[in-house]
Enzyme design. Structure first.
Site, PDB file in Angstrom:
ATOM      1  N   ASP A  60       0.831  -1.212   0.000  1.00 41.10           N
ATOM      2  CA  ASP A  60       0.000   0.000   0.000  1.00 41.10           C
ATOM      3  C   ASP A  60       0.867   1.265   0.000  1.00 41.10           C
ATOM      4  OD1 ASP A  60      -2.334   1.451  -0.031  1.00 41.10           O
ATOM      5  OD2 ASP A  60      -2.755   1.227   2.108  1.00 41.10           O
ATOM      6  N   HIS A  79       2.664   3.526  -9.014  1.00 39.72           N
ATOM      7  CA  HIS A  79       2.414   2.114  -9.339  1.00 39.72           C
ATOM      8  C   HIS A  79       3.605   1.511 -10.090  1.00 39.72           C
ATOM      9  CE1 HIS A  79      -1.507   2.425  -7.658  1.00 39.72           C
ATOM     10  NE2 HIS A  79      -2.022   3.178  -8.628  1.00 39.72           N
ATOM     11  N   LEU A 116      10.195 -20.751  -4.993  1.00 40.20           N
ATOM     12  CA  LEU A 116       9.231 -19.843  -4.372  1.00 40.20           C
ATOM     13  C   LEU A 116       7.866 -19.923  -5.064  1.00 40.20           C
ATOM     14  CD1 LEU A 116       8.650 -17.316  -2.474  1.00 40.20           C
ATOM     15  CD2 LEU A 116       9.265 -15.923  -4.459  1.00 40.20           C
TER      16      LEU A 116
HETATM   17  C1  IPE Z   1      -5.454  -2.552  -0.312  1.00 42.04           C
HETATM   18  O1  IPE Z   1      -5.101  -1.230  -0.455  1.00 42.04           O
HETATM   19  C2  IPE Z   1      -5.439  -3.230  -1.631  1.00 42.04           C
HETATM   20  C3  IPE Z   1      -4.126  -3.382  -2.262  1.00 42.04           C
HETATM   21  C4  IPE Z   1      -2.976  -3.072  -1.729  1.00 42.04           C
HETATM   22  C5  IPE Z   1      -4.148  -3.957  -3.584  1.00 42.04           C
HETATM   23  P1  IPE Z   1      -6.201  -0.075  -0.596  1.00 42.04           P
HETATM   24  O2  IPE Z   1      -5.438   1.183  -0.749  1.00 42.04           O
HETATM   25  O3  IPE Z   1      -7.157  -0.424  -1.659  1.00 42.04           O
HETATM   26  O4  IPE Z   1      -6.930  -0.147   0.812  1.00 42.04           O
HETATM   27  P2  IPE Z   1      -7.853   0.912   1.557  1.00 42.04           P
HETATM   28  O5  IPE Z   1      -8.921   1.331   0.602  1.00 42.04           O
HETATM   29  O6  IPE Z   1      -6.992   2.062   1.942  1.00 42.04           O
HETATM   30  O7  IPE Z   1      -8.372   0.185   2.756  1.00 42.04           O
HETATM   31  C1  IPE Z   2      -1.451   0.341  -3.401  1.00 38.04           C
HETATM   32  O1  IPE Z   2      -1.213   1.704  -3.415  1.00 38.04           O
HETATM   33  C2  IPE Z   2      -1.672  -0.241  -4.773  1.00 38.04           C
HETATM   34  C3  IPE Z   2      -3.078  -0.590  -5.086  1.00 38.04           C
HETATM   35  C4  IPE Z   2      -4.076  -0.551  -4.259  1.00 38.04           C
HETATM   36  C5  IPE Z   2      -3.331  -1.010  -6.440  1.00 38.04           C
HETATM   37  P1  IPE Z   2      -2.406   2.741  -3.450  1.00 38.04           P
HETATM   38  O2  IPE Z   2      -2.752   3.008  -4.879  1.00 38.04           O
HETATM   39  O3  IPE Z   2      -3.521   2.279  -2.609  1.00 38.04           O
HETATM   40  O4  IPE Z   2      -1.718   4.025  -2.833  1.00 38.04           O
HETATM   41  P2  IPE Z   2      -2.351   5.001  -1.769  1.00 38.04           P
HETATM   42  O5  IPE Z   2      -2.825   4.160  -0.622  1.00 38.04           O
HETATM   43  O6  IPE Z   2      -3.484   5.717  -2.437  1.00 38.04           O
HETATM   44  O7  IPE Z   2      -1.240   5.904  -1.392  1.00 38.04           O
HETATM   45 MG    MG Z   3      -4.001   2.509  -0.662  1.00 35.67          MG
END
Ligand code: IPE
Ligand code: IPE
Ligand code: MG
Length: 253
Positions: free
Chosen positions: A28, A45, A139
């Site tokens: 995240d 990303h 793995l």
């Molecule tokens: C969780 O992250 C999903 C992934 C890392 C793919 P999100 O960014 O979607 O989670 P919330 O919405 O903050 O809980």
């Molecule tokens: C995690 O990073 C990746 C996915 C959920 C695809 P985020 O895109 O959720 O990044 P933040 O949480 O908005 O910073």
């Molecule tokens: Mg996120």
């Protein structure tokens, strides 16, 4: 990819570092990483994929048996369309650019989540990467893509209910093992350790059933900043945990 020799030498001096058999990672903070640098979320990303590549190599080096990464949740459909298609294209590119390396590194890939709602070409790609790495014995890299824990449990319940309705299964035969065997993760061990980056402390629908006895470690770094030093720090934290599984004494693992 850079495995830091200094950290590795140090690692050899730490006999008590415990390595999880199955590591789960909620990657995240890509968007916040980018925003903090005045970049577009999509650039976060891209950096996130680099951190993932690095993590796969770390897991191989340190002897983690299974790695499950959360790459797109069933709730992420709530994002802007552009971002969604960018993430999907990144998955395609990751598979295209890394497949040979994964095969060379003896990595077996498994993609969990629902394939409903995905373009047929993407489903073919996913099937292909699973088939081409199926014989590998190193793995196990599990990618949770279009994945939601609640949906997974509901789907398993539907599968078992159909068996019952068809007279092939008695309701009394629906044990924890049977239900676990109907999940996407059938045959995989439960995660011992789940890491979430970016400072958020929640599970966001990741491996709900499987995480029943996982240890959680939350780190402040955003996912693109997660490196070998972060990884070792997390393993040290995990190594200090007592896992009791409901009993009164720590169980060695
Ligand atoms: C969780 O992250 C999903 C992934 C890392 C793919 P999100 O960014 O979607 O989670 P919330 O919405 O903050 O809980
Ligand atoms: C995690 O990073 C990746 C996915 C959920 C695809 P985020 O895109 O959720 O990044 P933040 O949480 O908005 O910073
Ligand atoms: Mg996120």
């Amino acid at each position: 990819m850079s495995i830091d020799p200094a950290i590795n030498a140090d690692f050899a001096q730490r006999p008590r570092l415990r390595i999880p058999a199955h590591l789960g990672v909620i990657m995240d903070g890509n968007g916040r990483w980018a925003q903090a640098r005045g970049k577009r979320r999509t650039e976060g990303h891209i950096e996130g994929v680099k951190a993932l590549r690095n993590l796969v190599e770390l897991c191989i080096t340190y002897g983690v048996g299974h790695l499950t990464v959360f790459s797109f949740s069933s709730e992420n459909w709530a994002r802007p369309k552009d971002e969604i298609s960018f993430i999907f294209n990144l998955l395609r590119r990751f598979v295209a650019s890394d497949l040979q390396r994964l095969i060379r590194n003896n990595v077996r890939v498994r993609i969990i989540g629902t394939r409903e709602g995905l373009e047929p070409s993407l489903v073919r790609l996913i099937d292909d990467v699973e088939a081409k790495t199926q014989a590998n014995t190193g793995l196990v890299l599990v990618v949770a893509f279009n994945y939601g824990g609640k949906a997974e449990i509901a789907e398993a319940a539907r599968k078992l209910a159909r068996e019952v309705a068809a007279g092939r299964l008695s309701p009394d035969a629906i044990t924890e093992e049977r239900l676990a065997g109907a999940l996407y993760t059938a045959g995989l061990p439960d995660p011992d350790l789940i890491i979430r980056t970016s400072g958020e402390q929640r599970i966001s629908n990741f491996l709900l059933w499987q995480a029943a006895y996982a240890e959680f470690v939350f780190v402040e770094e955003n996912w693109p900043d997660f490196n070998e030093a972060s990884f070792v720090r997390v393993l040290e934290t995990f190594s200090r945990r007592d896992r009791r599984f409901g009993g009164i004494e720590a169980v060695q693992s």
